[in-house]
Motif scaffolding. Structure first.
Motif, mmCIF file in Angstrom:
data_model
loop_
_atom_site.group_PDB
_atom_site.id
_atom_site.type_symbol
_atom_site.label_atom_id
_atom_site.label_comp_id
_atom_site.label_asym_id
_atom_site.label_seq_id
_atom_site.Cartn_x
_atom_site.Cartn_y
_atom_site.Cartn_z
ATOM 1 N N LYS A 157 1.687 -0.605 10.282
ATOM 2 C CA LYS A 157 1.589 0.533 11.197
ATOM 3 C C LYS A 157 0.560 1.521 10.640
ATOM 4 C CE LYS A 157 4.814 3.919 12.415
ATOM 5 N NZ LYS A 157 6.256 4.179 12.346
ATOM 6 N N THR A 158 0.676 1.793 9.322
ATOM 7 C CA THR A 158 -0.376 2.577 8.655
ATOM 8 C C THR A 158 -0.943 1.704 7.538
ATOM 9 O OG1 THR A 158 1.443 3.617 7.423
ATOM 10 C CG2 THR A 158 0.405 4.938 9.115
ATOM 11 N N PRO A 159 -2.274 1.635 7.430
ATOM 12 C CA PRO A 159 -2.872 0.679 6.482
ATOM 13 C C PRO A 159 -2.851 1.181 5.039
ATOM 14 C CG PRO A 159 -4.594 1.812 7.698
ATOM 15 C CD PRO A 159 -3.297 2.357 8.214
ATOM 16 N N ILE A 160 -1.695 1.017 4.388
ATOM 17 C CA ILE A 160 -1.561 1.452 2.990
ATOM 18 C C ILE A 160 -1.011 0.292 2.166
ATOM 19 C CG2 ILE A 160 -0.386 3.042 1.393
ATOM 20 C CD1 ILE A 160 -0.092 5.000 3.775
ATOM 21 N N ILE A 161 -1.689 -0.035 1.064
ATOM 22 C CA ILE A 161 -1.159 -1.019 0.120
ATOM 23 C C ILE A 161 -0.991 -0.342 -1.231
ATOM 24 C CG2 ILE A 161 -1.592 -3.159 -1.148
ATOM 25 C CD1 ILE A 161 -3.084 -4.251 1.205
ATOM 26 N N VAL A 162 0.224 -0.454 -1.790
ATOM 27 C CA VAL A 162 0.457 0.002 -3.160
ATOM 28 C C VAL A 162 0.640 -1.268 -3.992
ATOM 29 C CG1 VAL A 162 1.905 1.389 -4.692
ATOM 30 C CG2 VAL A 162 1.601 2.093 -2.297
ATOM 31 N N ASP A 163 -0.320 -1.517 -4.872
ATOM 32 C CA ASP A 163 -0.325 -2.765 -5.637
ATOM 33 C C ASP A 163 0.051 -2.452 -7.086
ATOM 34 O OD1 ASP A 163 -0.886 -5.057 -6.993
ATOM 35 O OD2 ASP A 163 -3.004 -5.171 -6.415
ATOM 36 N N LEU A 164 1.313 -2.732 -7.440
ATOM 37 C CA LEU A 164 1.796 -2.365 -8.776
ATOM 38 C C LEU A 164 1.390 -3.378 -9.833
ATOM 39 C CD1 LEU A 164 5.376 -1.060 -7.814
ATOM 40 C CD2 LEU A 164 3.265 0.258 -8.122
ATOM 41 N N ARG A 165 0.650 -4.434 -9.432
ATOM 42 C CA ARG A 165 0.228 -5.458 -10.403
ATOM 43 C C ARG A 165 -1.292 -5.630 -10.460
ATOM 44 N NH1 ARG A 165 4.547 -7.240 -13.738
ATOM 45 N NH2 ARG A 165 6.423 -7.200 -12.467
ATOM 46 N N ASN A 166 -2.014 -4.797 -9.746
ATOM 47 C CA ASN A 166 -3.487 -4.858 -9.784
ATOM 48 C C ASN A 166 -4.027 -6.254 -9.481
ATOM 49 O OD1 ASN A 166 -3.521 -2.176 -10.451
ATOM 50 N ND2 ASN A 166 -3.931 -2.488 -12.625
ATOM 51 N N ILE A 167 -3.494 -6.913 -8.437
ATOM 52 C CA ILE A 167 -3.974 -8.280 -8.178
ATOM 53 C C ILE A 167 -5.188 -8.304 -7.242
ATOM 54 C CG2 ILE A 167 -1.791 -9.433 -8.714
ATOM 55 C CD1 ILE A 167 -1.199 -9.702 -5.775
ATOM 56 N N TYR A 168 -5.553 -7.153 -6.716
ATOM 57 C CA TYR A 168 -6.760 -7.090 -5.874
ATOM 58 C C TYR A 168 -7.800 -6.167 -6.495
ATOM 59 C CZ TYR A 168 -4.424 -9.630 -2.205
ATOM 60 O OH TYR A 168 -3.792 -10.618 -1.511
ATOM 61 N N GLY A 169 -9.060 -6.408 -6.157
ATOM 62 C CA GLY A 169 -10.119 -5.484 -6.553
ATOM 63 C C GLY A 169 -10.060 -4.270 -5.631
ATOM 64 N N VAL A 170 -10.333 -3.098 -6.191
ATOM 65 C CA VAL A 170 -10.220 -1.860 -5.414
ATOM 66 C C VAL A 170 -11.148 -1.906 -4.187
ATOM 67 C CG1 VAL A 170 -10.539 0.644 -5.494
ATOM 68 C CG2 VAL A 170 -9.561 -0.548 -7.471
ATOM 69 N N ASP A 171 -12.415 -2.280 -4.416
ATOM 70 C CA ASP A 171 -13.383 -2.271 -3.311
ATOM 71 C C ASP A 171 -13.051 -3.344 -2.276
ATOM 72 O OD1 ASP A 171 -14.614 -0.250 -4.592
ATOM 73 O OD2 ASP A 171 -16.071 -1.546 -5.623
ATOM 74 N N GLU A 172 -12.576 -4.488 -2.776
ATOM 75 C CA GLU A 172 -12.225 -5.622 -1.926
ATOM 76 C C GLU A 172 -11.214 -5.198 -0.840
ATOM 77 O OE1 GLU A 172 -10.079 -8.262 -4.471
ATOM 78 O OE2 GLU A 172 -9.902 -9.858 -2.993
ATOM 79 N N VAL A 173 -10.252 -4.369 -1.211
ATOM 80 C CA VAL A 173 -9.236 -3.943 -0.233
ATOM 81 C C VAL A 173 -9.784 -2.810 0.633
ATOM 82 C CG1 VAL A 173 -6.874 -3.102 0.086
ATOM 83 C CG2 VAL A 173 -7.407 -4.590 -1.851
ATOM 84 N N ARG A 174 -10.467 -1.859 -0.025
ATOM 85 C CA ARG A 174 -10.913 -0.670 0.718
ATOM 86 C C ARG A 174 -11.927 -1.014 1.795
ATOM 87 N NH1 ARG A 174 -10.623 3.637 -4.239
ATOM 88 N NH2 ARG A 174 -8.347 3.687 -4.240
ATOM 89 N N LYS A 175 -12.685 -2.096 1.583
ATOM 90 C CA LYS A 175 -13.701 -2.414 2.602
ATOM 91 C C LYS A 175 -13.050 -2.845 3.930
ATOM 92 C CE LYS A 175 -14.848 -7.245 1.714
ATOM 93 N NZ LYS A 175 -14.977 -7.997 0.517
ATOM 94 N N HIS A 176 -11.748 -3.165 3.882
ATOM 95 C CA HIS A 176 -11.031 -3.476 5.126
ATOM 96 C C HIS A 176 -10.488 -2.204 5.787
ATOM 97 C CE1 HIS A 176 -10.991 -7.886 4.697
ATOM 98 N NE2 HIS A 176 -10.962 -7.641 3.409
ATOM 99 N N GLY A 177 -10.802 -1.049 5.211
ATOM 100 C CA GLY A 177 -10.292 0.202 5.782
ATOM 101 C C GLY A 177 -8.823 0.431 5.442
ATOM 102 N N ILE A 178 -8.397 -0.146 4.316
ATOM 103 C CA ILE A 178 -7.001 0.023 3.885
ATOM 104 C C ILE A 178 -6.970 1.014 2.724
ATOM 105 C CG2 ILE A 178 -5.020 -1.166 2.820
ATOM 106 C CD1 ILE A 178 -6.021 -3.771 4.183
ATOM 107 N N THR A 179 -6.016 1.952 2.765
ATOM 108 C CA THR A 179 -5.809 2.842 1.621
ATOM 109 C C THR A 179 -5.143 2.026 0.531
ATOM 110 O OG1 THR A 179 -5.514 4.711 3.107
ATOM 111 C CG2 THR A 179 -4.663 4.976 0.854
ATOM 112 N N TYR A 180 -5.763 2.014 -0.647
ATOM 113 C CA TYR A 180 -5.276 1.121 -1.695
ATOM 114 C C TYR A 180 -4.953 1.920 -2.955
ATOM 115 C CZ TYR A 180 -5.387 -2.841 -5.006
ATOM 116 O OH TYR A 180 -5.089 -3.783 -5.963
ATOM 117 N N VAL A 181 -3.675 1.844 -3.347
ATOM 118 C CA VAL A 181 -3.231 2.542 -4.559
ATOM 119 C C VAL A 181 -2.815 1.470 -5.560
ATOM 120 C CG1 VAL A 181 -1.491 4.121 -5.504
ATOM 121 C CG2 VAL A 181 -2.359 4.467 -3.164
ATOM 122 N N SER A 182 -3.381 1.501 -6.779
ATOM 123 C CA SER A 182 -2.980 0.506 -7.767
ATOM 124 C C SER A 182 -2.597 1.204 -9.063
ATOM 125 C CB SER A 182 -4.092 -0.530 -7.950
ATOM 126 O OG SER A 182 -5.296 0.102 -8.329
#
Ligand code: UDX
Length: 434
Positions: free
Chosen positions: A405-430
């Motif tokens: 519903k809102t594009p937010i990912i909180v990744d507590l294991r750092n399994i994604y690259g920051v830019d890789e997620v953000r380029k999809h327009g997702i707020t990414y907190v790791s």
């Protein structure tokens, strides 16, 4: 060698199956008749990659047996391993040794001819002396030695760890038992891991010191991660930058939601108790325990902060519940503290774990469980990655975004690259990556 393994839990079953695979004849004993019945039917009561095939092939080749009948299994054995549980005793954190001592007494009564009794359970310093005393009392004429042989198996990689260990630690007090232990581990010589022969008390302490050191390493990098977030640094680069120094080493420097599992939380507490008992306090370990406990709760606050300070009435999707991947073990999993805080703050939590659902269900009755990784995300206000199962490493991020519903990912294991997620327009907190 004829080996008897008392306790067909995680350590006993893996060790028994691996010894059988080395060519020894192994009898696994457990007092739980239903567990033995399941094992006799070829059902493995725990999830551990490769264990079902290993057990089946050694049963077929008649090197691995299961029974509830301890006395006959002890009588013919060259070595009897004690691999029973040593949970934290309720109230004081001491290791509960009642299962170890009960096993020692039963073994004592059944001994027949020279036998090496090997303690594989994680036990406080001095337990070997007590096991020796109990056996002697139960059977004053018995011919035996007591050896300490701690395990260093990681869940999910236990067979590999058993067959290709960095070292095998053996606490022996006499040459006779040393020769038997060398023979039991001789099949490992192809891979040439050091057999570290020390005295029994040293061996018992090595196990606790190793686990406490690893827990310290993780906790250290977790605190550095918090600092990275504040100063605009990247904890993964810090880990790499310090870990390439051979004196530090690159392993166990992954920042995350805090350590859990069946060993680190229990063993650090037990070591603290031993330190107190002997007036040699382990203040660093004390701090590690406190910092790690606080961290699990802090992870829920991180999620809440990502949702503008409130999760009341919001739907949160959690991926991964087990304390780490490739296991269904929920003991001291960070997900327990995270779910409790989120639910306590009024969130509706939906979750998926590839293996741990049936273990998790009774522990988190408020959670709605799903059958695949995308189902809980549908209509959620945020996705939180708690355990780094491989299956979560290559999610279709466009699909994730469209389901949220809102594009937010909180990744507590750092399994994604920051830019890789953000380029999809997702707020990414790791973790530890500003
Ligand atoms: C541990 C020890 O590794 C093993 O030698 C011992 O015999 C039993 O305890 P295990 O509990 O199976 O094994 O898991 P491990 O892989 O060591 O992970 C323990 C916890 O630390 C997990 O919660 C894991 O997620 C966490 N961890 C590990 C980190 O947060 N960061 C790391 O870099 C490594």
């Amino acid at each position: 060698m004829n080996i008897t393994m008392i306790g067909s839990g995680y350590v006993g079953l893996v060790s028994g199956a691996c010894f059988a695979d080395f060519g020894h004849v192994v009898t696994c004993v457990d007092s739980d008749a239903s567990k033995i019945e399941r094992l006799l039917r070829g059902e493995i009561p725990i999830y551990e990659p490769g264990l079902d095939d290993l057990v089946a092939s050694n049963v077929r080749q008649k090197r691995l047996f299961f029974t509830t009948d301890l006395a006959p299994a002890v009588k013919g054995a060259d070595a009897v391993f004690i691999a029973v549980g040593t949970p934290s005793r309720r109230g004081d954190g001491h290791a509960d040794l009642s299962y170890v001592f009960a096993a020692a007494e039963t073994i004592g009564k059944a001994l027949d001819g020279y036998t090496v009794i090997v303690d594989k359970s994680t036990v406080p310093v001095g337990t070997g002396d007590e096991v020796e005393r109990i056996i002697r009392e139960a059977n004053p004429n018995a011919d035996f030695s007591v050896v300490s042989n701690p395990e260093f198996l990681r869940e999910g990689a236990a067979i590999e760890d058993f067959k290709r260990p960095d070292r095998v630690v053996l606490g022996v007090e006499d040459e006779r038992s040393k020769a038997v232990m060398a023979e039991i581990y001789r099949p490992l010589s192809l891979n040439a891991p050091p057999l570290v022969f020390v005295n029994r008390r040293t061996s018992e302490l090595i196990k606790y010191a190793a686990n406490a050191f690893l827990a310290t390493k993780i906790t250290f990098i977790n605190e550095v991660a918090d600092l990275c977030e504040k100063v605009g640094a990247n904890v993964q680069d810090v880990s790499r930058g310090i870990g390439l120094d051979g004196r530090i080493g690159s392993k166990f420097l992954h920042a995350g939601p805090g350590y859990g599992g069946s060993c680190f939380p229990k063993d650090t507490l037990a070591l603290l108790k031993t330190g107190q008992d002997y007036s040699a306090p382990l203040r660093i370990v004390e701090t590690v325990v406190a910092v790690n406990d606080a961290r699990k709760r802090a992870m829920a606050r991180k999620v809440i902060a990502a949702l503008d300070g409130s999760v009341r009435g919001k739907k949160i999707a959690l991926l991964g519940l087990a304390f780490k991947p490739n296991t269904d073990d929920m003991r001291d999993a960070p997900s327990l503290a995270i779910v409790a805080s989120l639910v306590g703050d009024g969130a509706k939590v939906h979750a998926y774990d590839p293996e741990a659902t049936s273990q998790a269900r009774p522990l988190m009755p408020e959670v709605v469980f799903h059958e695949d990784a995308y189902a809980p995300i549908e209509g959620a206000d945020a996705l939180v990655i708690v355990t780094e199962w491989d299956a979560f490493r290559a999610l279709d991020l466009e699909k994730v975004k469209s389901l949220l519903k809102t594009p937010i990912i909180v990744d507590l294991r750092n399994i994604y690259g920051v830019d890789e997620v953000r380029k999809h327009g997702i707020t990414y907190v790791s973790v530890g990556r500003a």
